[in-house]
Design a protein around this motif. Structure first.
Motif, PDB file in Angstrom:
ATOM      1  N   TYR A 245       0.820  -1.066  -0.051  1.00  0.00           N
ATOM      2  CA  TYR A 245       0.003  -0.135  -0.039  1.00  0.00           C
ATOM      3  C   TYR A 245       0.789   1.324   0.020  1.00  0.00           C
ATOM      4  N   GLY A 265       2.471   2.182   3.295  1.00  0.00           N
ATOM      5  CA  GLY A 265       1.762   1.734   4.449  1.00  0.00           C
ATOM      6  C   GLY A 265       2.615   1.019   5.404  1.00  0.00           C
ATOM      7  N   LYS A 389      -8.930   1.804   3.800  1.00  0.00           N
ATOM      8  CA  LYS A 389      -7.410   0.881   4.073  1.00  0.00           C
ATOM      9  C   LYS A 389      -7.745  -0.452   4.166  1.00  0.00           C
ATOM     10  N   PHE A 392      -7.434  -1.908   0.596  1.00  0.00           N
ATOM     11  CA  PHE A 392      -5.898  -1.846   0.077  1.00  0.00           C
ATOM     12  C   PHE A 392      -4.957  -2.887   0.494  1.00  0.00           C
ATOM     13  N   LYS A 393      -5.301  -3.212   1.859  1.00  0.00           N
ATOM     14  CA  LYS A 393      -4.481  -4.224   2.520  1.00  0.00           C
ATOM     15  C   LYS A 393      -4.781  -5.612   1.814  1.00  0.00           C
ATOM     16  N   ARG A 396      -3.569  -3.930  -4.238  1.00  0.00           N
ATOM     17  CA  ARG A 396      -3.693  -2.722  -5.195  1.00  0.00           C
ATOM     18  C   ARG A 396      -4.991  -2.693  -6.198  1.00  0.00           C
ATOM     19  N   GLY A 399      -8.177  -3.059  -4.002  1.00  0.00           N
ATOM     20  CA  GLY A 399      -8.129  -1.594  -3.429  1.00  0.00           C
ATOM     21  C   GLY A 399      -8.704  -0.714  -4.411  1.00  0.00           C
TER      22      GLY A 399
END
Length: 548
Positions: A245, A265, A389, A392-393, A396, A399
């Motif tokens: 991330y 991230g 969030k 996106f974990k 990509r 997310g």
């Protein structure tokens, strides 16, 4: 040792950023309206207000307008309105621009301003002092004080002039206690005292674990022919892989200046990854380097951000005080903005504290603060982005797809909620299970090393003081972090604080160059064994950011 001197206030605010200053300003505004006198002080560990403030930043002025409606005529440093948005998906050599009509509302910045948040904080500090707030820069709050019932009754500042051996030097000066009916904590992301309060009062129970990122930023003076004040560029993709991330920002300010940075991230898995090096590599992309060729880098800094959003917000209050701003985690990661949320949260906490003081209450829970948040526009905004969030974990691709569905198609009105259970530090994988990343050497023109970067952050620490980057167990760095994760401290730290060196007998040891620390808190967050604990050094130390 003699008993510490003390001072009494109605409200003590820990932290002189936007959230803390908004709290203090709002308290004084309410007192003036009601014809009352209340005493308010702000403690700031930086050498001056704004010294430790680091943000992109594009600012939504909504909360500032609520706090100080006449801010334009009062000289607030919001003088670069956003003129154009670009969102780019980068490959190693290419860039694909997303059509503006496809951009979700969270990525659109019409009506916002490109700012230096440090300058805004300094201006807010001036407004607070005009209203009678006492501001003490250069004093770090090092300890939470409790009364006999276990409620917070204030803080104590750290001792000055303590030697590396823990003994007083000739310059020793004992810390002071500041007692208050209510204490508001606004230390920013991963605040030392806030972290203690969250643990002590179990404020995070039942919430998703907080998610963090590290933001690394440079300020450049560019060729005037390339200056486009108000241009806002965000990117995703290269140089980060699809499972990591992160993204970048590039903002054109007035005076031929450009703020550029990257957020990574801190849930990344590969211990060979270096956020600092990824940022340096990002600047070499053809779509990015064109902004800087012929220019000069003039400032550097780094800071962790809280990015978990609504689902990671801890309980905001406890007996005797409250958490505001990034101390709690109000940043809206989907909008890449937090200063408006910080100001709004400070205002709501101030209103609750003022109401309590008016009824002569003290040291209880300011329940009116979370109640006000639940019915505020800020809650509506964060609720729309609650899954950002979390998606996106999952990578990509997932997310990007789900953010498009939730934010563009559904306008944030999705019927589902996605939760997380794994903290960032637990995401790191063993080094032998991950591909090693080889980074190019800096050229000293467009890309740079850590030490030259720290130099222009104006960071300074007295060397003869206890190391403020403490280890719970001194054997863990070598026995676990180096052996299993190939010493990730040397890569995730953006300031060259940590390095593994050889002893005379060829064994390894972790060397901590605490004087380089820019107070970003990344080590406290990302250390896979949670063995590093960041504590405040002497007041007035650390970076002195200018224009950041």
């Amino acid at each position: 040792m003699s008993e510490r001197e003390s001072m009494e206030y109605d409200v003590v605010v820990v932290g002189g950023g936007p959230a803390g200053l908004a709290t203090a300003i709002r308290l004084k505004q309410l007192a003036a309206t009601e014809g009352q006198e209340i005493s308010v002080c702000v403690l700031e560990k930086g050498s001056e207000i704004g010294a430790h403030i680091l943000s992109g930043a594009v600012m939504d002025p909504q909360a500032l307008t609520e706090l100080l409606p006449d801010w334009k005529n009062m000289g607030a440093p919001l003088d670069t309105p956003v003129a154009e948005d670009e969102f780019l998906f980068l490959t190693e050599t290419g860039a694909r621009k997303t059509p503006n009509w496809l951009l979700p509302e969270c990525f659109q910045n019409h009506g916002n301003y490109v700012i230096s948040l440090g300058k805004v904080a300094r201006w807010l500090g001036e407004q607070a002092e005009t209203l009678g707030v006492e501001i003490f820069p250069g004093f770090s709050a090092a300890e939470v004080l409790y009364n006999d019932q276990g409620a917070v009754r204030g803080v104590a500042t750290g001792d000055m002039g303590v030697g590396r051996d823990g003994q007083p030097t000739d310059h020793y000066q004992q810390g002071m206690e500041l007692h208050a009916k209510y204490t508001i904590f606004a230390e920013g992301a991963r605040g030392q005292l806030g972290r203690q309060l969250i643990d002590k009062f179990k404020l995070g129970d039942g919430r998703d674990p907080q998610a963090y990122g590290i933001g690394i930023k440079e300020l450049w003076e560019i060729d005037p022919a390339k200056s486009r004040p108000g241009l806002v560029v965000h990117t995703a993709g290269w140089p980060l892989d699809s499972d990591t991330y992160g993204g970048s920002f590039l903002y054109h300010l007035n005076d031929n200046q450009v703020a550029v940075g990257m957020v990574v991230g801190l849930d990344y898995a590969n211990p060979w990854l270096s956020p600092f090096e990824e940022f340096q590599r990002y600047k070499t992309h053809p779509a990015i380097r064109k902004h800087f060729e012929g220019g000069k880098r003039i400032a550097y800094g780094a800071r962790a951000i809280t990015a978990g959003g609504l689902l990671s917000l801890p309980k905001l209050v406890f007996p005797g005080g409250a958490l505001v701003g990034c101390e709690a985690g109000f940043l809206n990661a989907s909008r890449i903005k937090g200063s408006h949320a910080a100001i709004k949260s400070g205002m709501m906490a101030a209103e609750a504290a003022f109401a309590a003081l008016a009824t002569e209450r003290s040291h209880d829970e300011l329940s009116a603060y979370p109640a006000a948040f639940e019915t505020s526009w800020l809650h509506v905004e964060l609720n729309k982005a609650r899954n950002f969030k979390q998606w996106f974990k999952k990578g990509r691709g997932v997310g990007t797809l789900m953010t498009g569905i939730e934010q563009w198609l559904l306008k944030g009105n999705m019927p589902w909620t996605i939760h997380r259970t794994k903290p960032d530090y637990a995401c790191l994988q063993p080094a032998d299970q991950c591909p090693k990343i080889e980074y190019p050497k800096p050229d000293g023109v467009l890309t740079f090393d850590r030490l030259s970067s720290v130099f222009i952050s104006n960071t300074n620490h007295e060397e003869n003081q206890p190391i403020h980057l403490t280890l719970k167990d001194a054997s863990v760095p070598v026995s676990i972090n180096l052996a299993k994760f190939a010493g990730p401290e040397a890569r995730y730290c953006p300031a060259g604080v940590y390095e593994y060196v050889k002893n005379d007998d060829n064994t390894d040891r972790l060397q901590i160059n605490a004087q380089n620390c820019v107070h970003c808190k990344t080590c406290d967050i990302k250390d896979p064994t949670q063995n590093i604990v960041w504590v405040t050094p002497q007041g007035g130390e650390g970076p002195v950011y200018s224009g950041m």
